[in-house]
Scaffold this motif. Structure first.
Motif, mmCIF file in Angstrom:
data_model
loop_
_atom_site.group_PDB
_atom_site.id
_atom_site.type_symbol
_atom_site.label_atom_id
_atom_site.label_comp_id
_atom_site.label_asym_id
_atom_site.label_seq_id
_atom_site.Cartn_x
_atom_site.Cartn_y
_atom_site.Cartn_z
ATOM 1 N N THR A 198 -2.112 -0.951 -15.632
ATOM 2 C CA THR A 198 -0.689 -0.633 -15.386
ATOM 3 C C THR A 198 -0.731 -1.169 -13.746
ATOM 4 N N ASP A 199 0.333 -1.642 -13.456
ATOM 5 C CA ASP A 199 0.561 -2.058 -11.927
ATOM 6 C C ASP A 199 0.969 -1.153 -11.038
ATOM 7 N N ILE A 200 1.942 -0.328 -11.541
ATOM 8 C CA ILE A 200 2.410 0.795 -10.582
ATOM 9 C C ILE A 200 2.344 2.348 -11.359
ATOM 10 N N LEU A 201 2.030 3.175 -10.500
ATOM 11 C CA LEU A 201 1.894 4.454 -11.067
ATOM 12 C C LEU A 201 2.896 5.325 -10.158
ATOM 13 N N ASP B 282 -11.241 8.150 -10.289
ATOM 14 C CA ASP B 282 -12.134 7.473 -11.166
ATOM 15 C C ASP B 282 -11.361 6.855 -12.358
ATOM 16 N N MET B 283 -9.876 7.261 -12.476
ATOM 17 C CA MET B 283 -8.887 6.453 -13.597
ATOM 18 C C MET B 283 -8.324 5.577 -12.879
ATOM 19 N N MET B 284 -8.546 5.281 -11.646
ATOM 20 C CA MET B 284 -7.446 4.098 -11.293
ATOM 21 C C MET B 284 -8.334 2.810 -10.852
ATOM 22 N N HIS B 285 -7.514 1.919 -10.638
ATOM 23 C CA HIS B 285 -8.471 0.567 -10.029
ATOM 24 C C HIS B 285 -7.710 -0.023 -8.700
ATOM 25 N N LYS B 286 -8.363 -0.908 -8.042
ATOM 26 C CA LYS B 286 -8.048 -1.439 -6.855
ATOM 27 C C LYS B 286 -6.480 -1.840 -6.966
ATOM 28 N N GLU B 287 -6.176 -2.655 -7.850
ATOM 29 C CA GLU B 287 -4.747 -3.228 -7.795
ATOM 30 C C GLU B 287 -3.779 -2.282 -8.073
ATOM 31 N N LEU B 288 -4.195 -1.038 -8.336
ATOM 32 C CA LEU B 288 -2.877 -0.301 -8.882
ATOM 33 C C LEU B 288 -2.012 0.131 -7.525
ATOM 34 N N ILE B 289 -0.830 0.445 -7.476
ATOM 35 C CA ILE B 289 -0.045 0.777 -6.594
ATOM 36 C C ILE B 289 0.410 2.239 -6.984
ATOM 37 N N VAL B 290 0.160 3.222 -6.023
ATOM 38 C CA VAL B 290 0.290 4.649 -6.323
ATOM 39 C C VAL B 290 1.459 5.038 -5.520
ATOM 40 N N ASN B 291 2.444 5.664 -6.370
ATOM 41 C CA ASN B 291 3.613 6.275 -5.417
ATOM 42 C C ASN B 291 3.784 7.649 -5.980
ATOM 43 N N ALA C 227 -9.702 5.403 -4.391
ATOM 44 C CA ALA C 227 -9.812 4.112 -5.213
ATOM 45 C C ALA C 227 -9.834 2.945 -4.568
ATOM 46 N N GLY C 228 -9.308 2.826 -3.376
ATOM 47 C CA GLY C 228 -9.034 1.726 -2.782
ATOM 48 C C GLY C 228 -7.795 0.859 -3.266
ATOM 49 N N ALA C 229 -6.596 1.881 -3.979
ATOM 50 C CA ALA C 229 -5.629 1.455 -4.423
ATOM 51 C C ALA C 229 -4.554 1.664 -3.169
ATOM 52 N N LYS C 230 -3.449 0.973 -3.404
ATOM 53 C CA LYS C 230 -2.323 1.016 -2.394
ATOM 54 C C LYS C 230 -1.449 2.079 -2.682
ATOM 55 N N THR C 231 -0.953 2.812 -1.429
ATOM 56 C CA THR C 231 -0.278 3.776 -1.817
ATOM 57 C C THR C 231 1.226 3.676 -1.244
ATOM 58 N N ILE C 232 2.216 4.526 -1.725
ATOM 59 C CA ILE C 232 3.445 4.606 -1.221
ATOM 60 C C ILE C 232 3.845 6.071 -1.126
ATOM 61 N N SER C 233 4.290 6.565 0.180
ATOM 62 C CA SER C 233 4.621 7.976 0.204
ATOM 63 C C SER C 233 5.992 8.397 -0.264
ATOM 64 N N GLY C 234 6.168 9.381 -0.577
ATOM 65 C CA GLY C 234 7.340 10.156 -1.042
ATOM 66 C C GLY C 234 8.547 10.115 -0.235
ATOM 67 N N ILE C 235 8.061 10.141 1.013
ATOM 68 C CA ILE C 235 9.088 10.220 2.045
ATOM 69 C C ILE C 235 10.029 8.798 2.141
ATOM 70 N N LYS C 236 9.314 7.910 1.629
ATOM 71 C CA LYS C 236 10.001 6.399 1.601
ATOM 72 C C LYS C 236 11.185 6.571 0.628
ATOM 73 N N MET C 237 11.018 7.044 -0.285
ATOM 74 C CA MET C 237 12.089 7.269 -1.469
ATOM 75 C C MET C 237 13.244 8.352 -0.746
ATOM 76 N N LEU C 238 12.930 9.114 0.042
ATOM 77 C CA LEU C 238 13.762 10.078 0.492
ATOM 78 C C LEU C 238 14.666 9.236 1.468
ATOM 79 N N MET C 239 13.947 8.539 2.405
ATOM 80 C CA MET C 239 14.477 7.539 3.400
ATOM 81 C C MET C 239 15.587 6.626 2.610
ATOM 82 N N TYR C 240 14.922 5.889 1.710
ATOM 83 C CA TYR C 240 15.911 4.813 0.964
ATOM 84 C C TYR C 240 17.294 5.514 0.377
ATOM 85 N N GLN C 241 16.933 6.503 -0.274
ATOM 86 C CA GLN C 241 18.038 7.308 -0.913
ATOM 87 C C GLN C 241 18.910 7.493 0.186
ATOM 88 N N GLY C 242 18.634 7.727 1.162
ATOM 89 C CA GLY C 242 19.606 8.076 2.050
ATOM 90 C C GLY C 242 20.345 6.553 2.965
#
Ligand code: ATR
Length: 286
Positions: free
Chosen positions: A190-193, A214-223, A241-256
């Motif tokens: 999976t690329d994005i969770l 333990d269920m994630m890999h480094k290339e996973l992007i987690v939102n 896990a060393g994965a990239k993260t995206i905070s929920g605040i960004k969705m709130l910002m972009y829907q606005g």
């Protein structure tokens, strides 16, 4: 200053007192020099029809719609855009010469948040949850040409209902699983969770996330679409896990930002929305 020429926008929901939208939109209107104001309105379900008719009569130019009215509002509108029609929920109304037009910027908001990091086109994506947010995001993911969508939900019947609707309307393949299945295996390629469940949301910040490091890999992007707290248990696991993260605040910002664009035709400066949110939340950075 409010004058006889000021245009009125707002948000209707129940409750709305903690909404971060007035801060974002008023700051953005100011920054681009528009004589507009954005006001919160607490409206009960039994008053929704009166509220929308009142808004038309008083010349309100645009509204955001939030919980619990996003679906109920549709019967009082004149048109829906494609995304709102597919999703069956509206979070933005534009009042104009054509009457009241319903849009849904929740899904596109999530996609724009993710696309700060990577394109969703041709990606394999897992969505946790099958409620209203999962619905908006799943439709938009398929509209944005995600290659492979897995919806994982506690109640498999709800995932099945969402899948049936997606397949019927968009004719694309969707896989569903329940939470008892081997999510670790499923996540290997999976690329994005994206978490759309309320797990980890204040005040239940210590609830164990559905997916751990333990269920994630480094290339996973987690939102995680939960933004209170900004760093949820799931985001902490992703960092571990060393994965990239995206905070929920960004969705709130972009829907606005997308609602603002619909109402004004202007793509507002992102920093204005970001700084307004930070101020409302008493934070220095996301
Ligand atoms: P929203 O409309 O904000 O997306 P919702 O419709 O209440 O919220 O959906 C919440 C989603 O989170 C649902 O898919 C729910 O799973 P069920 O369909 O089984 O109810 C999921 N959810 C909520 N609490 C959960 C928990 N403690 N564990 C697992 N899933 C949970």
């Amino acid at each position: 200053m409010i004058t006889g020429k000021t245009s009125v926008f707002g948000i209707i929901g129940d409750p709305v007192e903690h909404s971060l939208s007035p801060g974002m939109h008023n700051a953005a209107f100011d920054s681009v020099g528009l004589d507009h104001i954005y006001v919160p309105f607490n409206v009960k379900t039994e008053e929704l029809e009166d509220a929308i008719n009142g808004a038309r009569a008083m010349g309100i130019r645009g509204l955001n719609i939030t919980i619990p009215h996003k679906t109920e509002i549709i019967k009082y509108l004149d048109y829906l855009d494609i995304a709102a029609g597919l999703i069956g929920a509206v979070n933005t109304i534009e009042f104009g010469e054509n009457g009241a037009v319903g849009h849904n910027t929740d899904g596109i908001g999530a996609i724009r948040a993710i696309e700060e990091v990577t394109l969703v086109k041709e990606k394999k994506i897992m969505v946790l949850g099958a409620g209203g947010a999962a619905r908006a995001i799943s439709f938009q993911l398929l509209l944005s040409e995600a290659e492979n969508l897995v919806i994982s939900n506690r109640t498999i019947e709800k995932a099945q209902e969402l899948k049936d609707d997606l397949v019927e309307k968009l004719d694309q393949e969707v896989i569903i699983t329940d939470l008892g299945s081997d999510l670790k295996k499923e996540l290997e390629d999976t690329d994005i969770l994206i978490n759309t469940t309320p797990i980890g949301m204040y005040p239940n910040i210590n609830h164990k996330p559905l997916v751990t490091a333990d269920m994630m890999h480094k290339e996973l992007i987690v939102n995680d679409i939960v933004y209170n707290p900004l760093k949820t248990g799931l985001i902490m696991e992703a960092e571990k896990a060393g994965a990239k993260t995206i905070s929920g605040i960004k969705m709130l910002m972009y829907q606005g930002i997308e609602s603002f664009r619909i109402w004004t035709g202007i793509e507002p400066p992102i920093e204005i929305f970001q700084n307004a949110l930070l101020k409302e939340m008493g934070l220095e950075k996301f």
